[in-house]
Design a protein around this motif. Structure first.
Motif, mmCIF file in Angstrom:
data_model
loop_
_atom_site.group_PDB
_atom_site.id
_atom_site.type_symbol
_atom_site.label_atom_id
_atom_site.label_comp_id
_atom_site.label_asym_id
_atom_site.label_seq_id
_atom_site.Cartn_x
_atom_site.Cartn_y
_atom_site.Cartn_z
ATOM 1 N N GLY A 175 0.922 -1.379 0.071
ATOM 2 C CA GLY A 175 0.007 -0.156 0.027
ATOM 3 C C GLY A 175 0.719 1.272 0.022
ATOM 4 N N GLU A 176 2.302 1.291 0.166
ATOM 5 C CA GLU A 176 3.040 2.369 0.181
ATOM 6 C C GLU A 176 3.280 2.760 -1.134
ATOM 7 O OE1 GLU A 176 6.093 1.084 2.781
ATOM 8 O OE2 GLU A 176 4.943 1.361 4.679
ATOM 9 N N ALA A 177 3.783 4.203 -1.136
ATOM 10 C CA ALA A 177 3.929 4.659 -2.404
ATOM 11 C C ALA A 177 5.283 4.319 -3.402
ATOM 12 C CB ALA A 177 4.498 6.200 -2.313
ATOM 13 N N ALA A 178 6.169 3.809 -2.471
ATOM 14 C CA ALA A 178 7.270 3.238 -3.125
ATOM 15 C C ALA A 178 7.096 1.969 -3.895
ATOM 16 C CB ALA A 178 8.482 2.826 -1.991
ATOM 17 N N PHE A 179 6.196 1.156 -3.289
ATOM 18 C CA PHE A 179 5.848 -0.070 -4.053
ATOM 19 C C PHE A 179 4.987 0.136 -5.204
ATOM 20 C CE2 PHE A 179 4.036 -4.251 -5.032
ATOM 21 C CZ PHE A 179 4.971 -4.981 -4.950
ATOM 22 N N GLN A 180 3.934 1.174 -5.177
ATOM 23 C CA GLN A 180 2.985 1.407 -5.906
ATOM 24 C C GLN A 180 3.625 1.904 -7.156
ATOM 25 O OE1 GLN A 180 -0.518 0.952 -6.205
ATOM 26 N NE2 GLN A 180 -0.101 -0.527 -4.597
ATOM 27 N N GLY A 181 4.614 3.014 -6.957
ATOM 28 C CA GLY A 181 5.640 3.370 -8.018
ATOM 29 C C GLY A 181 6.143 2.326 -8.943
ATOM 30 N N VAL A 182 6.649 1.204 -8.395
ATOM 31 C CA VAL A 182 7.329 0.089 -9.218
ATOM 32 C C VAL A 182 6.339 -0.440 -10.167
ATOM 33 C CG1 VAL A 182 8.270 -2.134 -8.840
ATOM 34 C CG2 VAL A 182 9.221 -0.177 -7.412
ATOM 35 N N LEU A 183 5.040 -0.776 -9.413
ATOM 36 C CA LEU A 183 3.991 -1.431 -10.202
ATOM 37 C C LEU A 183 3.612 -0.246 -11.378
ATOM 38 C CD1 LEU A 183 1.407 -2.804 -7.625
ATOM 39 C CD2 LEU A 183 3.150 -3.917 -9.353
ATOM 40 N N ASP A 184 3.630 1.085 -11.024
ATOM 41 C CA ASP A 184 3.123 1.944 -12.232
ATOM 42 C C ASP A 184 3.999 1.917 -13.270
ATOM 43 O OD1 ASP A 184 0.764 2.868 -10.774
ATOM 44 O OD2 ASP A 184 1.742 4.216 -9.846
ATOM 45 N N ARG A 185 5.424 1.557 -12.938
ATOM 46 C CA ARG A 185 6.369 1.534 -13.982
ATOM 47 C C ARG A 185 5.988 0.438 -15.101
ATOM 48 N NH1 ARG A 185 11.970 0.700 -11.419
ATOM 49 N NH2 ARG A 185 12.336 0.110 -13.583
ATOM 50 N N TYR A 186 5.283 -0.835 -14.590
ATOM 51 C CA TYR A 186 5.510 -2.043 -15.395
ATOM 52 C C TYR A 186 4.270 -1.914 -16.482
ATOM 53 C CZ TYR A 186 5.274 -6.819 -16.220
ATOM 54 O OH TYR A 186 5.235 -8.153 -16.906
ATOM 55 N N ARG A 187 4.756 -2.282 -17.634
ATOM 56 C CA ARG A 187 3.742 -2.121 -18.621
ATOM 57 C C ARG A 187 3.561 -3.705 -19.359
ATOM 58 N NH1 ARG A 187 3.298 1.872 -16.741
ATOM 59 N NH2 ARG A 187 3.304 3.833 -17.553
ATOM 60 N N GLY A 188 4.205 -4.960 -18.672
ATOM 61 C CA GLY A 188 3.756 -5.894 -19.270
ATOM 62 C C GLY A 188 2.624 -6.685 -18.603
ATOM 63 N N ARG A 189 2.641 -7.941 -18.836
ATOM 64 C CA ARG A 189 1.488 -8.891 -18.013
ATOM 65 C C ARG A 189 1.738 -8.889 -16.795
ATOM 66 N NH1 ARG A 189 -2.682 -9.266 -21.681
ATOM 67 N NH2 ARG A 189 -2.977 -11.652 -22.060
ATOM 68 N N LEU A 190 0.884 -8.773 -15.969
ATOM 69 C CA LEU A 190 0.887 -8.858 -14.138
ATOM 70 C C LEU A 190 -0.150 -9.811 -13.834
ATOM 71 C CD1 LEU A 190 1.863 -7.835 -11.805
ATOM 72 C CD2 LEU A 190 0.363 -6.000 -11.775
ATOM 73 N N LEU A 191 0.402 -10.792 -13.097
ATOM 74 C CA LEU A 191 -0.652 -11.501 -12.144
ATOM 75 C C LEU A 191 -0.484 -10.965 -10.721
ATOM 76 C CD1 LEU A 191 -2.560 -14.091 -11.118
ATOM 77 C CD2 LEU A 191 -0.074 -15.184 -11.355
ATOM 78 N N LEU A 192 -1.599 -10.489 -10.079
ATOM 79 C CA LEU A 192 -1.778 -10.220 -8.680
ATOM 80 C C LEU A 192 -2.281 -11.539 -7.962
ATOM 81 C CD1 LEU A 192 -1.264 -7.763 -6.568
ATOM 82 C CD2 LEU A 192 -3.544 -7.474 -6.940
ATOM 83 N N VAL A 193 -1.691 -12.013 -6.994
ATOM 84 C CA VAL A 193 -2.031 -12.988 -5.882
ATOM 85 C C VAL A 193 -2.387 -12.475 -4.801
ATOM 86 C CG1 VAL A 193 -1.567 -15.390 -5.231
ATOM 87 C CG2 VAL A 193 -1.000 -15.064 -7.671
ATOM 88 N N ALA A 194 -3.364 -12.763 -4.116
ATOM 89 C CA ALA A 194 -3.697 -12.041 -2.623
ATOM 90 C C ALA A 194 -3.764 -13.124 -1.741
ATOM 91 C CB ALA A 194 -4.669 -10.861 -2.768
ATOM 92 N N ASP A 195 -2.925 -13.384 -0.988
ATOM 93 C CA ASP A 195 -3.192 -14.291 0.216
ATOM 94 C C ASP A 195 -3.901 -13.577 1.446
ATOM 95 O OD1 ASP A 195 -3.087 -16.803 1.477
ATOM 96 O OD2 ASP A 195 -0.967 -16.555 2.022
ATOM 97 N N GLU A 196 -4.983 -14.429 1.833
ATOM 98 C CA GLU A 196 -5.972 -14.014 2.787
ATOM 99 C C GLU A 196 -6.450 -12.598 2.298
ATOM 100 O OE1 GLU A 196 -6.552 -15.817 4.848
ATOM 101 O OE2 GLU A 196 -4.779 -17.013 5.338
ATOM 102 N N VAL A 197 -7.115 -12.698 1.137
ATOM 103 C CA VAL A 197 -7.698 -11.699 0.215
ATOM 104 C C VAL A 197 -8.524 -10.863 0.951
ATOM 105 C CG1 VAL A 197 -9.558 -13.034 -0.779
ATOM 106 C CG2 VAL A 197 -8.398 -11.129 -2.080
ATOM 107 N N HIS A 198 -9.272 -11.300 2.025
ATOM 108 C CA HIS A 198 -10.215 -10.418 2.618
ATOM 109 C C HIS A 198 -9.503 -9.254 3.256
ATOM 110 C CE1 HIS A 198 -8.797 -13.723 5.328
ATOM 111 N NE2 HIS A 198 -8.434 -12.748 5.913
ATOM 112 N N ASN A 199 -8.180 -9.168 3.477
ATOM 113 C CA ASN A 199 -7.484 -8.132 4.222
ATOM 114 C C ASN A 199 -7.411 -7.080 2.977
ATOM 115 O OD1 ASN A 199 -6.552 -8.911 6.798
ATOM 116 N ND2 ASN A 199 -5.742 -10.520 5.527
ATOM 117 N N LEU A 200 -7.511 -7.205 1.649
ATOM 118 C CA LEU A 200 -7.387 -6.206 0.730
ATOM 119 C C LEU A 200 -8.558 -5.586 0.365
ATOM 120 C CD1 LEU A 200 -4.925 -7.597 -2.020
ATOM 121 C CD2 LEU A 200 -4.598 -6.393 0.153
#
Length: 714
Positions: free
Chosen positions: A378-403
């Motif tokens: 949830g922090e800006a640094a990690f979100q910034g890394v994700l924003d840079r990526y333009r390829g195919r992305l798979l997001l896996v959320a363990d204990e997804v209810h937390n999100l």
């Protein structure tokens, strides 16, 4: 690759001694290349030896060879004392053997050997048995060392001083005598050793007893293979700031299902359902049914499909806690990829994550995995890394209810073409908006495996359920009524947003009411009685309420210890049972040591709060005491699943649940308030009792309570 057809072509000598030969290279490797069967009876057996055998065992495995192993675990003084005290001999021996195996795999060279062991066991080509001396009242170690290689025509038998251990094969000075069936001088000796082994295997040897060990070993071998430590740190960054070089393995970055891994049918169904749903959806799978490995299998299949299209795949795994990052990293490494672990300070992971993204963009890598915590995600640094990526992305959320919490669901990346949520309970309690946000992002539940189905499938063990009724005292009852009335008012206000995050007014009130029930003072006497009944039992978990009793403050200062401290004093000091705490404040290194001591039967009881709820593997646990009486279904379902995990020698679990009710003489309480309190408690009881082996007995225990409050339908 050159292979030897028969044992007699291996040019085997009559003896091997450390001063003039290499036992591994000159005997084991060539004999295993040619053999169809390998029998070994030895004082000690450890998995690390398989790493040393190397190429020979590779050939043996590929050619369909079968193995039979007999070993004797090392019995420590505590083990002998347990046997003398009347503990089940089989249980003590299994525990000692598993302890030896656990310690052996601390050698990093053991990983490949464990993989080969897993393959042979999974394919039904390796059996392991334990041998021990049983003569009169004496129990001792079996210390003979013999071995046999066989092919379609010949037999090679040997005996000598070498144990099947790393030091025995490499570090020690050893001597082995070899007897070949095609040599007239050796034939009778070789056949006699063969007969001795067969008598041993079938438990026909006087003074010795032999028992199966394969099933018990399977669980530990598979887990240790997944958790085998990397030889290099996944998060290491050169101090001089030089770019991280990408090795051939890293350049691939593609997840690969381990050859020795065998999936259950329901796991295959889950992967198929997710792929069919275009790579989106939620797995609602009970705790202990293998959600992590199922998710990695899905990611592997997706990566293969994209590779065929020439597209790389970045997989981002989001988990609640740091220790879960490490658990996921061990499994991802087993699948052939070194992940980036992103938590704590940005400096520890940012550079490595950036290099991975660069490698994917330049085509130097075909895939990669980043594992992070909810906080870092949830922090800006990690979100910034994700924003840079333009390829195919798979997001896996363990204990997804937390999100589904507001501060996290707003940063879920829309760029993720593929999305997978994992949870035993994906719905958010008292938060329809958050639940809707999760299904809107990840998709609907595409596969479901409940606890009942998991028990019937053998993925979880059976259990018995014991509800214990505890009454609130007068002051607790008064506060409970007061808080309940406040909750009712919040629920009908126009400002209510139907969200129960911890920092919301409703969330705070619900938490306070749960604390009243969880901290009910009558529970301490009840827990003393229940634990005392199991004084001699191992593997007990004690779930305590969080924080302090809502009435324990005088002028803002707590005037009584926490429930956890009182429970530890009761168990450790008053009942004289070995116990330790496991909380979020416990340093990570100490947590690992607590779990190790618990597994090795150095601790009888672990007392915890929420820290054991999500993701921590404690498969050895047999008994769980639920002091914290939350009506949140996620909490009690996870706690039940935690104690139902399969483990060697574990046939069933025992759950003891403390049910809180108003005092019988509290005539001043509104009848409907009483009924609602009891109904909330009975919701959990009904859920637990339904799948318990003693369902009828449980319902009989609580029938008077149901009659008193007119809740026979609850």
């Amino acid at each position: 690759m050159t292979t030897t057809t028969y044992l007699r072509d291996c040019d085997l000598r009559g003896d091997y001694r450390s001063d003039r030969s290499d036992v591994v290279a000159d005997l084991y490797v060539p004999a295993l290349r040619a053999a169809d069967r390998y029998d070994r009876a030895v004082g000690y057996f450890t998995a690390s030896a398989l790493a040393v055998l190397g190429e020979g065992l590779n050939h043996f495995t590929e050619r369909g060879g079968t193995m039979r192993l007999v070993a004797s675990p090392y019995l420590q003084p505590d083990d002998i004392a347990e046997i003398e005290s009347g503990y089940a001999l089989r249980t003590v021996l299994e525990k000692a053997a598993l302890r030896d195996l656990e310690r052996a795999v601390q050698d990093p060279r053991a990983a490949k050997g464990l993989g080969k062991l897993g393959t042979l066991i999974a394919e039904g080509r390796l059996d392991i048995k334990l041998a021990y001396v049983a003569s009169g009242n004496r129990v001792g170690m079996y210390h003979e060392k013999i071995g046999l290689f066989r092919d379609a025509h010949d037999l090679v038998a040997y005996k000598g001083s070498a144990n099947e251990t790393l030091s025995g094969l490499v570090g020690n000075f050893e001597a082995i005598e070899v007897f070949r069936s095609w040599d007239d001088r050796d034939r009778e000796r070789a056949l006699r050793i063969s007969r001795d082994f067969d008598d041993l295997w079938h438990d026909r040897t006087p003074m010795l007893r032999v028992m199966p060990f394969t099933d018990a070993a399977t669980v530990i071998i598979e887990r240790c293979a997944r958790e085998a430590p990397d030889q290099t740190s996944a998060d290491e960054v050169p101090a001089n700031g030089a770019p991280i070089s990408i090795t051939p393995q890293d350049s691939a970055g593609m997840l690969t299902i381990p050859a020795e891994l065998r999936f259950r049918g329901y796991q295959k169904e889950a992967v198929k359902a997710w792929i069919t749903n275009q790579g989106r959806g939620i797995f609602r799978m009970a705790t202990g049914t293998g959600k992590t490995l199922t998710a990695l299998a899905a990611a592997t299949q997706l990566g293969k499909a994209l590779r065929g299209q020439g597209q790389p795949l970045l997989t981002v795994v989001v988990v609640p806690y740091q220790h879960l990052v490490d658990q996921w990293a061990a499994d991802v490494t087993w699948f052939g990829v070194t992940p980036v672990r992103a938590y704590e300070s940005t400096d520890s992971w940012y550079r490595r994550a950036s290099h991975l993204l660069d490698a994917l963009a330049l085509g130097a890598a075909r895939g990669g995995v980043v594992i992070t915590t909810n906080k870092t995600f949830g922090e800006a640094a990690f979100q910034g890394v994700l924003d840079r990526y333009r390829g195919r992305l798979l997001l896996v959320a363990d204990e997804v209810h937390n999100l589904g919490a507001r501060h996290l669901r707003t940063v879920l990346p829309e760029s993720a073409s593929f999305r997978l949520g994992l949870s035993a309970t994906p719905e958010r309690w008292f938060d329809d908006e958050g639940t809707a946000a999760l299904t809107g992002y990840f998709g609907d539940v595409v596969f479901e495996m409940g606890i009942g189905d998991a028990i019937r499938a053998g993925a979880l063990c059976r259990y018995s359920y014991t509800p214990v009724v505890v009454e609130l005292d007068a002051l607790e009852t008064e506060l409970y009524v007061e808080v309940t009335e406040k909750i009712a008012k919040v629920l009908v206000t126009q400002e209510f947003t139907d969200e129960a995050d911890d920092d919301s007014p409703l969330g705070a009130l619900l938490r306070k009411r749960a604390n009243i029930l969880g901290h009910a003072r009558g529970k301490l006497d009840a827990i003393r009685e229940q634990v005392a009944k199991r004084h001699d039992d191992w593997y007990q978990l004690l779930y305590c309420a969080e924080g302090r009793h809502p009435l324990s403050y005088e002028d803002g200062v707590p005037d009584e210890p926490t429930q956890l401290d009182q429970a530890l004093d009761l168990v450790g000091n008053q009942l004289r049972m070995s116990a330790a705490r496991y909380t979020s404040e416990t340093p990570r290194s100490e947590r690992k040591e607590v779990l190790r001591r618990f597994t090795d039967r150095e601790l009888k009881v672990i007392a915890s709060m929420r820290c054991l709820d999500e993701g921590v593997d404690v498969p050895a646990a047999r008994t769980a005491y639920l002091l914290a009486s939350s009506s949140n279904p996620r909490q009690f379902i996870q706690r039940r699943g935690r104690v139902l995990r399969q483990a060697p020698g574990k046939q069933r679990a025992d759950i003891v649940d403390f049910i809180v009710v108003p005092p019988e003489d509290a005539t001043w309480i509104r009848r409907e308030t009483e009924r609602r309190m009891v109904r909330r408690e009975l919701t959990r009881v009904t859920e637990f009792a339904h799948l318990a082996d003693n369902e009828a007995e449980t319902l009989d225990i609580l029938r008077p309570l149901r009659i008193r409050y007119g809740l026979l339908d609850a």
